[in-house]
Write a protein that holds these residues in place. Structure first.
Motif, PDB file in Angstrom:
ATOM      1  N   ASP A   1      56.823  63.318  61.569  1.00  0.00           N
ATOM      2  CA  ASP A   1      56.182  62.244  62.705  1.00  0.00           C
ATOM      3  C   ASP A   1      54.609  62.016  61.843  1.00  0.00           C
ATOM      4  O   ASP A   1      54.105  60.955  62.032  1.00  0.00           O
ATOM      5  CB  ASP A   1      55.797  62.846  64.120  1.00  0.00           C
ATOM      6  CG  ASP A   1      57.132  62.967  64.637  1.00  0.00           C
ATOM      7  OD1 ASP A   1      58.150  61.924  64.030  1.00  0.00           O
ATOM      8  OD2 ASP A   1      57.038  63.364  65.625  1.00  0.00           O
ATOM      9  N   MET A   2      54.337  62.611  60.887  1.00  0.00           N
ATOM     10  CA  MET A   2      53.068  62.414  60.170  1.00  0.00           C
ATOM     11  C   MET A   2      52.971  61.831  58.925  1.00  0.00           C
ATOM     12  O   MET A   2      52.205  61.326  58.315  1.00  0.00           O
ATOM     13  CB  MET A   2      52.279  63.878  59.848  1.00  0.00           C
ATOM     14  CG  MET A   2      52.154  64.744  61.162  1.00  0.00           C
ATOM     15  SD  MET A   2      51.576  66.434  60.605  1.00  0.00           S
ATOM     16  CE  MET A   2      50.206  65.881  59.806  1.00  0.00           C
ATOM     17  N   LEU A   3      54.355  61.492  58.351  1.00  0.00           N
ATOM     18  CA  LEU A   3      54.470  61.040  56.920  1.00  0.00           C
ATOM     19  C   LEU A   3      53.690  59.632  56.751  1.00  0.00           C
ATOM     20  O   LEU A   3      53.163  59.445  55.864  1.00  0.00           O
ATOM     21  CB  LEU A   3      55.959  61.067  56.792  1.00  0.00           C
ATOM     22  CG  LEU A   3      56.819  62.414  56.624  1.00  0.00           C
ATOM     23  CD1 LEU A   3      58.282  62.160  56.209  1.00  0.00           C
ATOM     24  CD2 LEU A   3      55.967  63.375  55.886  1.00  0.00           C
ATOM     25  N   GLU A   4      54.050  58.707  57.618  1.00  0.00           N
ATOM     26  CA  GLU A   4      53.693  57.519  57.550  1.00  0.00           C
ATOM     27  C   GLU A   4      52.247  57.473  57.811  1.00  0.00           C
ATOM     28  O   GLU A   4      51.399  56.712  57.052  1.00  0.00           O
ATOM     29  CB  GLU A   4      54.346  56.730  58.652  1.00  0.00           C
ATOM     30  CG  GLU A   4      53.932  54.880  58.784  1.00  0.00           C
ATOM     31  CD  GLU A   4      54.410  54.412  57.240  1.00  0.00           C
ATOM     32  OE1 GLU A   4      53.561  53.744  56.772  1.00  0.00           O
ATOM     33  OE2 GLU A   4      55.436  54.825  56.851  1.00  0.00           O
ATOM     34  N   GLU A   5      51.649  58.090  58.794  1.00  0.00           N
ATOM     35  CA  GLU A   5      50.088  58.047  58.792  1.00  0.00           C
ATOM     36  C   GLU A   5      49.443  58.565  57.466  1.00  0.00           C
ATOM     37  O   GLU A   5      48.472  58.401  57.005  1.00  0.00           O
ATOM     38  CB  GLU A   5      49.862  58.924  59.933  1.00  0.00           C
ATOM     39  CG  GLU A   5      48.072  58.965  60.255  1.00  0.00           C
ATOM     40  CD  GLU A   5      47.642  59.817  61.219  1.00  0.00           C
ATOM     41  OE1 GLU A   5      46.676  59.446  62.050  1.00  0.00           O
ATOM     42  OE2 GLU A   5      48.373  60.773  61.861  1.00  0.00           O
ATOM     43  N   THR A   6      50.087  59.880  56.900  1.00  0.00           N
ATOM     44  CA  THR A   6      49.543  60.259  55.596  1.00  0.00           C
ATOM     45  C   THR A   6      49.501  59.308  54.788  1.00  0.00           C
ATOM     46  O   THR A   6      48.460  59.246  53.836  1.00  0.00           O
ATOM     47  CB  THR A   6      50.493  61.446  55.092  1.00  0.00           C
ATOM     48  OG1 THR A   6      50.166  62.402  56.159  1.00  0.00           O
ATOM     49  CG2 THR A   6      50.094  62.244  53.848  1.00  0.00           C
ATOM     50  N   CYS A   7      50.640  58.593  54.571  1.00  0.00           N
ATOM     51  CA  CYS A   7      50.611  57.327  53.466  1.00  0.00           C
ATOM     52  C   CYS A   7      49.562  56.503  53.656  1.00  0.00           C
ATOM     53  O   CYS A   7      49.002  56.127  52.959  1.00  0.00           O
ATOM     54  CB  CYS A   7      51.792  56.903  53.271  1.00  0.00           C
ATOM     55  SG  CYS A   7      53.334  57.958  52.860  1.00  0.00           S
ATOM     56  N   ARG A   8      49.605  56.064  55.010  1.00  0.00           N
ATOM     57  CA  ARG A   8      48.548  55.082  55.361  1.00  0.00           C
ATOM     58  C   ARG A   8      47.116  55.289  55.045  1.00  0.00           C
ATOM     59  O   ARG A   8      46.334  54.789  54.072  1.00  0.00           O
ATOM     60  CB  ARG A   8      48.487  54.663  57.052  1.00  0.00           C
ATOM     61  CG  ARG A   8      47.444  53.635  57.195  1.00  0.00           C
ATOM     62  CD  ARG A   8      47.562  53.450  59.049  1.00  0.00           C
ATOM     63  NE  ARG A   8      47.393  54.667  59.521  1.00  0.00           N
ATOM     64  CZ  ARG A   8      46.176  55.252  59.852  1.00  0.00           C
ATOM     65  NH1 ARG A   8      45.070  54.605  59.143  1.00  0.00           N
ATOM     66  NH2 ARG A   8      46.205  56.373  60.627  1.00  0.00           N
ATOM     67  N   ILE A   9      46.802  56.804  55.227  1.00  0.00           N
ATOM     68  CA  ILE A   9      45.573  57.098  54.893  1.00  0.00           C
ATOM     69  C   ILE A   9      45.053  57.305  53.681  1.00  0.00           C
ATOM     70  O   ILE A   9      44.237  56.764  53.052  1.00  0.00           O
ATOM     71  CB  ILE A   9      45.299  58.566  55.546  1.00  0.00           C
ATOM     72  CG1 ILE A   9      45.193  58.573  57.283  1.00  0.00           C
ATOM     73  CG2 ILE A   9      44.005  59.340  55.207  1.00  0.00           C
ATOM     74  CD1 ILE A   9      45.326  59.959  57.771  1.00  0.00           C
ATOM     75  N   LEU A  10      46.076  57.592  52.721  1.00  0.00           N
ATOM     76  CA  LEU A  10      46.014  57.691  51.224  1.00  0.00           C
ATOM     77  C   LEU A  10      45.889  56.647  50.595  1.00  0.00           C
ATOM     78  O   LEU A  10      44.989  56.020  49.667  1.00  0.00           O
ATOM     79  CB  LEU A  10      47.097  58.385  50.729  1.00  0.00           C
ATOM     80  CG  LEU A  10      47.343  59.907  50.837  1.00  0.00           C
ATOM     81  CD1 LEU A  10      48.734  60.573  50.570  1.00  0.00           C
ATOM     82  CD2 LEU A  10      46.064  60.688  50.595  1.00  0.00           C
ATOM     83  N   GLU A  11      46.480  55.370  51.429  1.00  0.00           N
ATOM     84  CA  GLU A  11      46.528  54.006  50.689  1.00  0.00           C
ATOM     85  C   GLU A  11      45.065  53.406  51.100  1.00  0.00           C
ATOM     86  O   GLU A  11      44.340  52.897  50.191  1.00  0.00           O
ATOM     87  CB  GLU A  11      47.630  53.347  51.136  1.00  0.00           C
ATOM     88  CG  GLU A  11      47.758  51.823  50.410  1.00  0.00           C
ATOM     89  CD  GLU A  11      49.000  51.259  50.544  1.00  0.00           C
ATOM     90  OE1 GLU A  11      49.301  50.245  49.998  1.00  0.00           O
ATOM     91  OE2 GLU A  11      49.799  51.515  51.422  1.00  0.00           O
ATOM     92  N   GLU A  12      44.748  53.518  52.272  1.00  0.00           N
ATOM     93  CA  GLU A  12      43.446  53.066  52.788  1.00  0.00           C
ATOM     94  C   GLU A  12      42.206  53.536  52.077  1.00  0.00           C
ATOM     95  O   GLU A  12      41.281  52.747  51.976  1.00  0.00           O
ATOM     96  CB  GLU A  12      43.312  53.021  54.370  1.00  0.00           C
ATOM     97  CG  GLU A  12      44.279  52.177  55.123  1.00  0.00           C
ATOM     98  CD  GLU A  12      44.219  52.314  56.511  1.00  0.00           C
ATOM     99  OE1 GLU A  12      43.381  53.350  57.061  1.00  0.00           O
ATOM    100  OE2 GLU A  12      44.790  51.839  57.480  1.00  0.00           O
ATOM    101  N   THR A  13      42.242  54.793  51.646  1.00  0.00           N
ATOM    102  CA  THR A  13      41.290  55.286  51.293  1.00  0.00           C
ATOM    103  C   THR A  13      41.113  55.026  49.653  1.00  0.00           C
ATOM    104  O   THR A  13      40.086  55.609  48.838  1.00  0.00           O
ATOM    105  CB  THR A  13      41.138  56.847  51.370  1.00  0.00           C
ATOM    106  OG1 THR A  13      42.133  57.328  50.952  1.00  0.00           O
ATOM    107  CG2 THR A  13      40.939  57.210  52.854  1.00  0.00           C
ATOM    108  N   GLY A  14      42.278  54.648  49.123  1.00  0.00           N
ATOM    109  CA  GLY A  14      42.119  54.268  47.781  1.00  0.00           C
ATOM    110  C   GLY A  14      42.689  55.583  47.033  1.00  0.00           C
ATOM    111  O   GLY A  14      42.745  55.533  45.588  1.00  0.00           O
ATOM    112  N   VAL A  15      43.159  56.748  47.431  1.00  0.00           N
ATOM    113  CA  VAL A  15      43.565  57.787  46.900  1.00  0.00           C
ATOM    114  C   VAL A  15      45.105  57.423  46.232  1.00  0.00           C
ATOM    115  O   VAL A  15      45.293  58.037  44.947  1.00  0.00           O
ATOM    116  CB  VAL A  15      43.957  59.071  47.713  1.00  0.00           C
ATOM    117  CG1 VAL A  15      44.462  60.346  46.983  1.00  0.00           C
ATOM    118  CG2 VAL A  15      42.198  59.458  48.221  1.00  0.00           C
TER     119      VAL A  15
END
Length: 590
Positions: A275-289
């Motif tokens: 359940d956390m996978l999509e949010e993890t990806c979103r955070i990484l992409e939004e922060t430019g990581v």
């Protein structure tokens, strides 16, 4: 009970104070104290200070010696060579310190609990659902279990995590097969029978794989089932849970053979972070990581290059929308740091995965999930090799089943125990029980006595030997002491600080006093092999002591008998506690 400072730490402090008093211009100085074969300890720090102060090192050493406090710790101190201090401790100080350790009512032997310790999440013992455990699973389980025990003993709050493989494409195939063959997961025999559970899982896996490879329609239905699993379809999840439950029966049977406790709440596999996978990806992409590359979400590193010289990315989300292992591992880090409040994340994982974890940890640092207050460490381990020095396989080239390996170890060990059983007077039940403890202990000790990152050869003949650096040698040393204590009659262990110690008594006593310092080093460096080495040296000191100092001789004065019983009893308690921290039992009779 308060912790008991070691003789070395007390001496270190006295020397540091003397250095400050005698040489105030030197500032804070380290005496550089170490064990020596010329005396009990040698302090080498004055040589460096002499260069700094432009003084004569021997004269400075004499000044430091004069500044040492009068007391009962030091028996003799000699200035040697260019200002070295050779220090011999008083026998009385040795015995009194050991007596304080023996008096610990909690049987911690005076080892301190770190009041400032934090929370460590240890990721270890990671089998895969619906697959047999093999020799490759041994090291993560054994090393991880030992580190859990050691860290908890030294005061750390430990959270166990078993990151089992319970998610992904293969489960679509397995679940689809079950929907079309609903009785396939039922097995014959006891519901708690691990071997029956694995036999059933193997049968279902082979049948479903054969159908998957031969029937394109079934393959398509299986892929659709993966989508249903990831979407949380109730029927699909129920069938998936059946595989997980069946596998857990098997896991627990293997870990029980390893004499290791694995608790259900600690088993949080790949599915636990779905359940956390999509949010993890979103955070990484939004922060430019992470950035998009050919449709995939990737993290790039300047120092990770492929054979062609191009940067090799950590793929967090695949081009087809599926999630890579990195997404699960990064979500696990988020959970362990944010929800479990971990200060340290310790991963007991094969050294061959070092690059993956290096990239995952760096990604987590860039995202801010790891920082100065929270660290992630891979306790990497090497490969188990056969006698030929190649990865340990069966004659057919297959991975060795962990259950088969443990059964063989117990069988060999039981034969060794049986040879001596009549002399010791063991019953058949004791022979069987001790055979299990010796066999499993032999396997664990062979693993733990090797630096984790090194490969080691799996040689059962050597592992169950009574001679050399083996757990059997240590277990026998413990059982021998218990036998002496049973034969002592009315004589009881009692410390006598007024007695002079023989050389072998001094050596044994000084080694016993190092237990707490060794545990501190083992815990801070995640190096259980150093505890194994300490215990082997302790048993070796004990052997020398037996050869040179008879314990129950009628020629000994009563106080000598009591003092020697005191030394061997404390040795037994230290062996018992040290082996327990490695996850190894010490039979009372062997």
């Amino acid at each position: 009970m308060a912790s008991v400072p070691s003789l070395a730490s007390t001496l270190q402090q006295q020397l540091a104070d003397a250095l400050t008093a005698a040489l105030p211009d030197a500032g804070t100085a380290d005496p550089l104290l170490r064990r020596s074969d010329r005396a009990d300890f040698q302090a080498n720090g004055i040589l460096a200070l002499a260069k700094k102060l432009k003084g004569n090192p021997r004269e400075l050493a004499a000044q430091v010696t004069a500044a040492l406090p009068a007391g009962e710790l030091i028996r003799d101190i000699e200035v040697s060579g260019p200002g070295f201090l050779n220090i011999t401790l008083a026998d009385k100080a040795i015995v009194e310190t050991l007596a304080a350790r023996a008096a610990d009512p909690e049987d911690r032997l005076g080892v301190p609990v770190d009041a400032a310790a934090g929370t460590t999440v240890i990721d270890y013992a990671q089998p895969n659902v619906a697959k047999e455990m093999h020799v490759g699973h041994l090291r993560s389980a054994v090393i991880g279990d030992a580190m859990v025990r050691i860290l908890e003993f030294t005061g750390e709050s430990v959270v166990r995590r078993h990151h089992i493989g319970d998610w992904g494409t293969q489960f679509g195939m397995l679940i689809q097969y079950l929907t079309e063959h609903p009785g396939a997961l039922k097995h014959k025999g006891d519901a708690a029978d691990g071997e029956a559970a694995m036999s059933t899982l193997n049968r279902v896996y082979k049948a479903s794989r054969a159908l998957f490879d031969s029937d394109e329609d079934f393959k398509a239905r299986s892929r659709d089932r993966v989508v249903a699993l990831q979407a949380g379809d109730p029927e699909t999840l129920e069938l998936w849970q059946g595989f997980v439950d069946e596998s857990k029966i098997y896991f627990h049977s293997v870990f029980d053979k390893l004499d290791m406790e694995i608790r259900d709440p600690d088993i949080v596999g790949e599915s636990g972070y779905n359940d956390m996978l999509e949010e993890t990806c979103r955070i990484l992409e939004e922060t430019g990581v992470a950035v998009r590359s050919d449709g995939a979400l990737c993290v790039f590193f300047d120092d990770v290059l492929g054979p062609d010289g191009n940067k090799v990315p950590l793929i967090v989300k695949k081009t087809n929308g599926g999630y890579g292992y990195a997404a699960t591992d990064l979500s696990a880090i988020r959970n362990r740091v944010q929800d479990l409040k971990a200060d340290t994340l310790l991963y007991v994982v094969d050294a061959r995965q070092s690059l993956h974890f290096r990239m995952v940890f760096e990604t987590a640092r860039r995202a801010g999930w790891l920082n100065e207050d929270v660290q992630a460490v891979q306790l990497a381990f090497g490969t188990v090799l056969g006698k030929d020095g190649k990865p340990f396989k069966t004659r057919e080239g297959e991975s060795v089943r962990l259950e088969d390996l443990l059964d063989e170890a117990v069988s060999r060990a039981t034969a060794v125990v049986r040879e001596k059983a009549e002399k010791v007077g063991l019953s058949e039940d004791e022979i069987v029980e001790n055979g299990r403890y010796v066999g499993v202990g032999a396997v664990k000790y062979a693993d733990l006595s090797t630096s984790a990152v090194r490969d080691y050869k799996f040689d059962l003949d050597q592992m169950v030997s009574l001679h050399g650096d083996t757990s059997v040698y240590l277990q026998y040393a413990y059982a021998r002491i218990r036998s002496i204590l049973r034969k002592a009659g009315d004589a009881v262990p009692a410390a006598h600080p007024e007695l002079a110690l023989a050389p072998a008594e001094r050596a044994l006593g000084l080694h016993l006093d190092q237990f707490g310092e060794v545990l501190s080093e083992v815990a801070s460096g995640y190096e259980p092999h150093k505890l194994a080495a300490y215990l082997y040296q302790l048993a070796s000191h004990l052997t020398t002591f037996y050869d040179q100092c008879q314990v129950l001789s009628p020629d000994n004065a009563p106080e000598v008998v009591e003092n020697r019983l005191f030394l061997v009893e404390l040795t037994a308690r230290t062996l018992h506690q040290g082996m327990a921290l490695l996850g190894i039992r010490t039979p009372e009779r062997l």
